[in-house]
Design a protein around this motif. Structure first.
Motif, PDB file in Angstrom:
ATOM      1  N   GLY A 151       6.742 -10.652 -15.390  1.00 39.13           N
ATOM      2  CA  GLY A 151       5.881  -9.414 -14.999  1.00 39.13           C
ATOM      3  C   GLY A 151       5.137  -9.757 -13.567  1.00 39.13           C
ATOM      4  O   GLY A 151       4.595  -8.827 -12.982  1.00 39.13           O
ATOM      5  N   MET A 152       5.447 -10.887 -12.945  1.00 39.94           N
ATOM      6  CA  MET A 152       4.784 -11.197 -12.005  1.00 39.94           C
ATOM      7  C   MET A 152       5.418 -10.334 -10.594  1.00 39.94           C
ATOM      8  O   MET A 152       6.710 -10.395 -10.630  1.00 39.94           O
ATOM      9  CB  MET A 152       4.633 -12.791 -11.671  1.00 39.94           C
ATOM     10  N   PRO A 153       4.675 -10.159  -9.438  1.00 40.03           N
ATOM     11  CA  PRO A 153       5.421  -9.084  -8.470  1.00 40.03           C
ATOM     12  C   PRO A 153       6.014  -9.932  -7.401  1.00 40.03           C
ATOM     13  O   PRO A 153       5.608 -10.227  -6.305  1.00 40.03           O
ATOM     14  CB  PRO A 153       3.839  -8.567  -7.793  1.00 40.03           C
ATOM     15  N   ILE A 154       7.161 -10.802  -7.879  1.00 41.07           N
ATOM     16  CA  ILE A 154       7.938 -11.541  -7.054  1.00 41.07           C
ATOM     17  C   ILE A 154       8.938 -10.584  -6.238  1.00 41.07           C
ATOM     18  O   ILE A 154       8.884 -10.644  -4.795  1.00 41.07           O
ATOM     19  CB  ILE A 154       8.852 -12.780  -7.890  1.00 41.07           C
ATOM     20  N   ILE A 155       9.760  -9.977  -7.027  1.00 31.92           N
ATOM     21  CA  ILE A 155      10.726  -9.140  -6.152  1.00 31.92           C
ATOM     22  C   ILE A 155      10.338  -8.075  -5.273  1.00 31.92           C
ATOM     23  O   ILE A 155      10.331  -7.941  -4.280  1.00 31.92           O
ATOM     24  CB  ILE A 155      11.694  -8.599  -7.200  1.00 31.92           C
ATOM     25  N   GLY A 343       8.026 -14.842 -21.646  1.00 32.82           N
ATOM     26  CA  GLY A 343       7.117 -14.192 -22.793  1.00 32.82           C
ATOM     27  C   GLY A 343       7.369 -12.781 -23.011  1.00 32.82           C
ATOM     28  O   GLY A 343       7.584 -12.004 -21.922  1.00 32.82           O
ATOM     29  N   GLY A 344       7.333 -12.346 -24.277  1.00 37.75           N
ATOM     30  CA  GLY A 344       7.996 -11.175 -24.616  1.00 37.75           C
ATOM     31  C   GLY A 344       7.159  -9.870 -23.539  1.00 37.75           C
ATOM     32  O   GLY A 344       7.557  -8.929 -22.952  1.00 37.75           O
ATOM     33  N   GLU A 345       5.747  -9.892 -23.708  1.00 39.84           N
ATOM     34  CA  GLU A 345       4.819  -9.012 -23.363  1.00 39.84           C
ATOM     35  C   GLU A 345       4.907  -8.917 -21.711  1.00 39.84           C
ATOM     36  O   GLU A 345       5.024  -7.744 -21.147  1.00 39.84           O
ATOM     37  CB  GLU A 345       3.476  -9.216 -23.830  1.00 39.84           C
ATOM     38  N   VAL A 346       4.767 -10.067 -21.049  1.00 34.77           N
ATOM     39  CA  VAL A 346       4.969  -9.881 -19.688  1.00 34.77           C
ATOM     40  C   VAL A 346       6.137  -9.666 -19.232  1.00 34.77           C
ATOM     41  O   VAL A 346       6.095  -9.323 -18.161  1.00 34.77           O
ATOM     42  CB  VAL A 346       4.262 -11.346 -19.060  1.00 34.77           C
ATOM     43  N   THR A 347       7.406 -10.176 -19.746  1.00 36.41           N
ATOM     44  CA  THR A 347       8.496  -9.820 -19.277  1.00 36.41           C
ATOM     45  C   THR A 347       8.597  -8.269 -19.445  1.00 36.41           C
ATOM     46  O   THR A 347       9.212  -7.663 -18.383  1.00 36.41           O
ATOM     47  CB  THR A 347       9.530 -10.558 -20.039  1.00 36.41           C
TER      48      THR A 347
END
Lengths: 363, 363
Positions: A151-155, A343-347
């Motif tokens: 979920g991190m703003p990488i792309i 992790g499920g929720e963050v993905t």
């Protein structure tokens, strides 16, 4: 606006069920579109409504379990989705090649895609190119934030650099939660260090590795993520075989079939890992499994590296990921993003965020 | 699609000229819209084309300097922009209240906004509410990524949490590049620490502070950023006066007029700062000037805090910003974003990124 949201699910308990929960939240709170779940599938079952009335999102998984039929063919699915009234978003929660290869077909039929699937973007360069072309020519959207760093703003951050005209010079980081966990224990900043093979075994028992830990240790997961990022900055990497990827599976154990046997034999090779750690410690450094892209030389690299103890990569904790972007605008100091990369929720959050981005563009 | 991009500029050499350069790049590379710069202004001059033909972006600043006229009224500008053919984006590079207060008017007339201006989002809660209402009712867009952390993805990440249904529990960080620089030298992790007043003087000489350093030392810049973030997570903060904001301007010097006189007298109060640092050092901690939002108690706080030497905030270097988001999904470990939080090019990148987000939604 009527918007159908058909969804492929990888199964109960994984990312898919978290996505469903978040979609239910979106459907309740979305003002710009009526979200409908029309299609849901797992590997051997599918459930859909012929007339595109929505399934109840809250109970879709149970309904799929009990009433699902054998999944139809890809071309049937593409046809079904393309005939849906309004716009359509395909949420591909699988890691399946067969679906990855159908992305150009889906996009050419007007189906938008949100996915954590790394395969479509790290497989052959030709497939990647076909996906970009299909998306551009029809002005349809494919978002895959969760394919790197969950979920991190990488792309999205990397896209912002490229699209606003910054020059990315180097990307470096720890891209695997499993490798992060293993090396933070094996070569810690402080305290007693762990034995390599014992740590791998423990990580597997805690569920921090893939069912077969060799799927983490071979470095391919990290290599795929680097390929995805490299292509965004304009490096036409052909595949994960085009650059050095260090595998932590000893050559001598390459032909072992069962994961358990591999784990039983791994302690014989602990001395090799100890030797590497000893060199690092002698230089007041720690060992981490990292990936890097040097944009000017177009060189990608995956493997063990030694880092000064004050380096942000050395300071990482637990199973966190860290990704640093060096760019012309940011000068000598990179912009760094760190946190849980699995992790499920963050993905699922990355995927749901992508659905929101698509909604903003089509509603 | 014809798209006009009128722009307010704060003047040559600042963020505005970087935005212009990046807009020139966008205009050359944008396939979905024809970007035109139709209006450009600085505090006492404006230049625009009555028939909405574009100004040459590369030479717009020089043209403004030499041919600019007295700026028209806000209502004239709103009228002019709303009559432009196609969609319109207003880029407000000012920090001006008078323009902030006109946002509801601009939005209600169909003008989208991209801005680093903190005032519209940290001023009165009523103004903020009016801006949100005007944007929603007309489906027009207002983006302000650069109002917190310059080009770093702070606002967009926080929006993703909220819109996908995560619960943000705490936001904490160092939000001021100036404060970061001052405290990293005054209370360093390693090496000799600097004298407080000397460090303030040096920072001013290096251009790391506002022209009057008291505009940094009063803590209001950090407080404004906290108000912006707090409102996004649903806390209806009335203003920067609604919570404790520690000012580093000694009470005794509150009425001094000239910045230089203030700097001359500041050394008399170094012993107070030394006393605080001594307490931190005794506890093996460092002092940092941070801001925090506790979402469950709705408490905001700006001021000096002591941090363990292994805390990510303690490990920050140079004049970097760091922002950590604690959320339900991310559990015990936050997602952390750090890097330069000020500077022309990176601030401009946030604005240009916002322009791209608006383009994606309106083209």
């Amino acid at each position: 606006m009527l918007l159908t949201v058909p969804s492929f699910m990888t199964g109960v308990g994984g990312v898919g069920s978290c996505v469903l929960r978040q979609l239910a939240f979106l459907a309740k709170n979305c003002r710009s579109a009526e979200l409908k779940l029309c299609y849901i599938a797992m590997i051997d079952k599918a459930l859909y409504t012929a007339d595109y009335t929505g399934l109840d999102i809250d109970t879709a998984l149970e309904a799929l379990e009990s009433n699902g039929q054998s999944p139809p063919t890809i071309s049937f699915i593409a046809d079904y989705l393309s005939r849906a009234p309004g716009s359509t978003i395909l949420i591909d929660n699988t890691a399946a090649n067969v679906i990855a290869e159908a992305y150009p077909l889906f996009l050419s039929q007007g189906i938008n895609i949100a996915t954590p699937n790394k395969k479509p973007f790290s497989g052959s360069y030709q497939l990647w190119q076909n996906i970009q072309d299909a998306a551009k020519s029809g002005k349809f959207h494919v978002f895959h934030e969760s394919s790197v760093g969950a979920g991190m703003p990488i792309i999205s951050t990397l896209n912002d650099f490229v699209q606003t005209g910054d020059q990315v010079t180097r990307i470096e980081g720890v891209f695997s939660g499993t490798m992060s966990y293993l090396f933070n224990s094996f070569s810690p900043l402080q305290g007693k260090s762990a034995q390599w093979s014992a740590e791998v075994k423990k990580a597997k028992e805690l569920g921090f590795t893939e069912p077969d830990p060799r799927d983490d240790l071979n470095g391919l997961d990290v290599a795929r993520k680097l390929v995805i990022l490299a292509r965004i900055v304009g490096i036409p990497v052909e595949s994960t075989s085009s650059f050095p990827v260090e595998s932590l599976i000893p050559q001598e154990l390459a032909n072992i079939k069962a994961a358990d046997e591999f784990l039983d034999q791994l302690p014989q090779f602990d001395h090799r890992m100890e030797a590497i750690k000893a060199v690092a410690e002698k230089n007041n450094r720690v060992v981490r499994f990292s990936g890097s892209i040097d944009v000017s030389t177009k060189k990608l690299k995956v493997g063990m590296e030694m880092f000064d103890r004050s380096h942000p990569i050395a300071l990482l904790k637990g199973s966190d990921n860290i990704i640093s972007f060096h760019t012309k605008r940011y000068g000598t100091k990179p912009i760094i993003i760190q946190g849980a990369g699995a992790g499920g929720e963050v993905t699922a959050m990355g995927i749901t965020g992508d659905v929101l981005k698509i909604l903003a563009r089509i509603c």
